[in-house]
Design a protein around this motif. Structure first.
Motif, PDB file in Angstrom:
ATOM      1  N   PRO A  79     -39.474  76.870  78.373  1.00  0.00           N
ATOM      2  CA  PRO A  79     -39.041  77.149  76.856  1.00  0.00           C
ATOM      3  C   PRO A  79     -38.185  76.140  75.467  1.00  0.00           C
ATOM      4  N   SER A  80     -38.047  76.559  75.263  1.00  0.00           N
ATOM      5  CA  SER A  80     -36.910  75.794  73.882  1.00  0.00           C
ATOM      6  C   SER A  80     -35.530  75.943  74.031  1.00  0.00           C
ATOM      7  N   LYS A  81     -35.104  74.822  74.160  1.00  0.00           N
ATOM      8  CA  LYS A  81     -33.728  74.381  74.061  1.00  0.00           C
ATOM      9  C   LYS A  81     -33.299  76.548  74.172  1.00  0.00           C
ATOM     10  N   GLY A  82     -32.032  76.469  74.542  1.00  0.00           N
ATOM     11  CA  GLY A  82     -31.265  77.810  74.287  1.00  0.00           C
ATOM     12  C   GLY A  82     -31.990  78.787  74.932  1.00  0.00           C
ATOM     13  N   GLU A  83     -33.230  78.919  75.134  1.00  0.00           N
ATOM     14  CA  GLU A  83     -33.985  79.631  76.705  1.00  0.00           C
ATOM     15  C   GLU A  83     -33.793  79.151  78.129  1.00  0.00           C
ATOM     16  N   ARG A  84     -33.337  77.777  78.096  1.00  0.00           N
ATOM     17  CA  ARG A  84     -34.069  77.376  79.078  1.00  0.00           C
ATOM     18  C   ARG A  84     -32.821  77.836  80.449  1.00  0.00           C
ATOM     19  N   ALA A  85     -31.586  77.558  80.428  1.00  0.00           N
ATOM     20  CA  ALA A  85     -31.256  78.036  80.953  1.00  0.00           C
ATOM     21  C   ALA A  85     -31.662  79.052  82.643  1.00  0.00           C
ATOM     22  N   ASN A  86     -32.220  80.048  82.072  1.00  0.00           N
ATOM     23  CA  ASN A  86     -32.564  80.951  83.170  1.00  0.00           C
ATOM     24  C   ASN A  86     -33.636  80.864  83.245  1.00  0.00           C
ATOM     25  N   HIS A  87     -34.547  80.414  83.021  1.00  0.00           N
ATOM     26  CA  HIS A  87     -35.740  79.931  83.406  1.00  0.00           C
ATOM     27  C   HIS A  87     -36.158  79.500  84.454  1.00  0.00           C
ATOM     28  N   PRO A  88     -37.589  80.444  84.992  1.00  0.00           N
ATOM     29  CA  PRO A  88     -37.175  79.782  86.321  1.00  0.00           C
ATOM     30  C   PRO A  88     -37.926  78.473  86.852  1.00  0.00           C
ATOM     31  N   THR A  89     -37.869  77.672  85.755  1.00  0.00           N
ATOM     32  CA  THR A  89     -38.501  75.802  85.805  1.00  0.00           C
ATOM     33  C   THR A  89     -37.575  75.097  85.537  1.00  0.00           C
ATOM     34  N   THR A  90     -36.454  75.687  85.129  1.00  0.00           N
ATOM     35  CA  THR A  90     -35.219  74.441  85.114  1.00  0.00           C
ATOM     36  C   THR A  90     -34.900  74.673  86.222  1.00  0.00           C
ATOM     37  N   PRO A  91     -34.760  75.207  87.153  1.00  0.00           N
ATOM     38  CA  PRO A  91     -34.062  73.334  88.100  1.00  0.00           C
ATOM     39  C   PRO A  91     -35.268  73.545  89.321  1.00  0.00           C
ATOM     40  N   ILE A  92     -36.420  73.755  88.951  1.00  0.00           N
ATOM     41  CA  ILE A  92     -38.212  73.193  89.870  1.00  0.00           C
ATOM     42  C   ILE A  92     -37.465  71.206  88.932  1.00  0.00           C
ATOM     43  N   ILE A  93     -37.372  71.468  87.228  1.00  0.00           N
ATOM     44  CA  ILE A  93     -37.669  70.396  87.082  1.00  0.00           C
ATOM     45  C   ILE A  93     -36.362  69.642  87.269  1.00  0.00           C
ATOM     46  N   MET A  94     -34.927  70.026  87.069  1.00  0.00           N
ATOM     47  CA  MET A  94     -34.049  69.324  87.999  1.00  0.00           C
ATOM     48  C   MET A  94     -34.594  68.942  89.578  1.00  0.00           C
ATOM     49  N   GLU A  95     -34.695  69.050  90.151  1.00  0.00           N
ATOM     50  CA  GLU A  95     -35.325  68.436  91.597  1.00  0.00           C
ATOM     51  C   GLU A  95     -36.263  67.802  91.119  1.00  0.00           C
ATOM     52  N   LEU A  96     -37.353  67.880  91.238  1.00  0.00           N
ATOM     53  CA  LEU A  96     -37.860  66.787  90.489  1.00  0.00           C
ATOM     54  C   LEU A  96     -37.536  65.797  90.467  1.00  0.00           C
ATOM     55  N   MET A  97     -36.921  65.163  89.078  1.00  0.00           N
ATOM     56  CA  MET A  97     -36.070  65.097  88.435  1.00  0.00           C
ATOM     57  C   MET A  97     -35.048  64.139  89.310  1.00  0.00           C
ATOM     58  N   ASN A  98     -34.366  65.054  90.025  1.00  0.00           N
ATOM     59  CA  ASN A  98     -33.610  63.715  90.725  1.00  0.00           C
ATOM     60  C   ASN A  98     -34.204  63.600  92.442  1.00  0.00           C
ATOM     61  N   ARG A  99     -35.864  64.030  92.849  1.00  0.00           N
ATOM     62  CA  ARG A  99     -36.429  63.233  93.618  1.00  0.00           C
ATOM     63  C   ARG A  99     -37.099  61.572  93.269  1.00  0.00           C
ATOM     64  N   LEU A 100     -37.188  61.803  92.242  1.00  0.00           N
ATOM     65  CA  LEU A 100     -38.229  60.918  91.248  1.00  0.00           C
ATOM     66  C   LEU A 100     -37.016  59.379  91.161  1.00  0.00           C
ATOM     67  N   ALA A 101     -35.738  60.027  90.944  1.00  0.00           N
ATOM     68  CA  ALA A 101     -34.457  59.264  90.415  1.00  0.00           C
ATOM     69  C   ALA A 101     -34.061  58.947  92.383  1.00  0.00           C
ATOM     70  N   VAL A 102     -34.168  59.253  93.412  1.00  0.00           N
ATOM     71  CA  VAL A 102     -34.463  59.052  94.327  1.00  0.00           C
ATOM     72  C   VAL A 102     -34.261  57.675  94.990  1.00  0.00           C
ATOM     73  N   LEU A 103     -36.571  58.210  94.661  1.00  0.00           N
ATOM     74  CA  LEU A 103     -37.411  57.406  95.397  1.00  0.00           C
ATOM     75  C   LEU A 103     -37.930  55.815  94.307  1.00  0.00           C
ATOM     76  N   LYS A 104     -37.275  56.426  92.704  1.00  0.00           N
ATOM     77  CA  LYS A 104     -36.888  54.441  92.540  1.00  0.00           C
ATOM     78  C   LYS A 104     -36.176  53.764  92.345  1.00  0.00           C
ATOM     79  N   ARG A 105     -34.629  54.838  93.605  1.00  0.00           N
ATOM     80  CA  ARG A 105     -33.851  53.358  93.566  1.00  0.00           C
ATOM     81  C   ARG A 105     -34.168  53.412  94.953  1.00  0.00           C
ATOM     82  N   ARG A 106     -35.190  53.614  95.809  1.00  0.00           N
ATOM     83  CA  ARG A 106     -35.303  53.555  97.521  1.00  0.00           C
ATOM     84  C   ARG A 106     -35.352  51.863  97.057  1.00  0.00           C
TER      85      ARG A 106
END
Length: 127
Positions: A79-106
């Protein structure tokens, strides 16, 4: 090595990696516009388990999943800013971005104790 098959709630689509999750999201998005399609997109966006992300090694698949969850069709995209905090995709996006960062730094840091201390995960000792 066999991996679990995951199912989108209410959609009968299965996947076993992030690439297949992206394909399933695109199949749902290709359906006729309806409330059922919107519910399926929302369920699919919230259904990606952390262990699936943790074992993913394909950078383009991670990038495609992030793109869909950030900017994809309504129902799937965050959702738009201000409505993301409790949205179920927010932690998934963070996990995906963290995993992507790990793979790029490998390639920047050799494996071993430093790798395990900083990144952890099942690939801490793999090259």
């Amino acid at each position: 090595m066999t991996h679990d098959r995951y199912t989108t709630p209410g959609a009968r689509l299965t996947w076993s990696d992030v690439s297949e999750w992206v394909d399933a999201a695109q199949r749902i998005d290709g359906r006729r516009l309806s409330e059922a399609r919107n519910r399926a997109l929302a369920a699919h966006g919230a259904a990606m388990p952390r262990e699936l992300i943790d074992r993913e090694t394909h950078v383009p698949s991670l990038e495609a999943a992030i793109e869909l969850l950030k900017y994809g069709p309504p129902g799937l995209a965050r959702p738009s800013k201000g409505e993301r905090a409790n949205h179920p995709t927010t932690p998934i996006i963070m996990e995906l971005m963290n995993r992507l960062a790990v793979l790029k730094r490998r390639d920047e840091m050799g494996t071993g104790n430093n790798w395990a201390a900083i990144f952890g995960g099942s690939d801490a000792n793999s090259a």
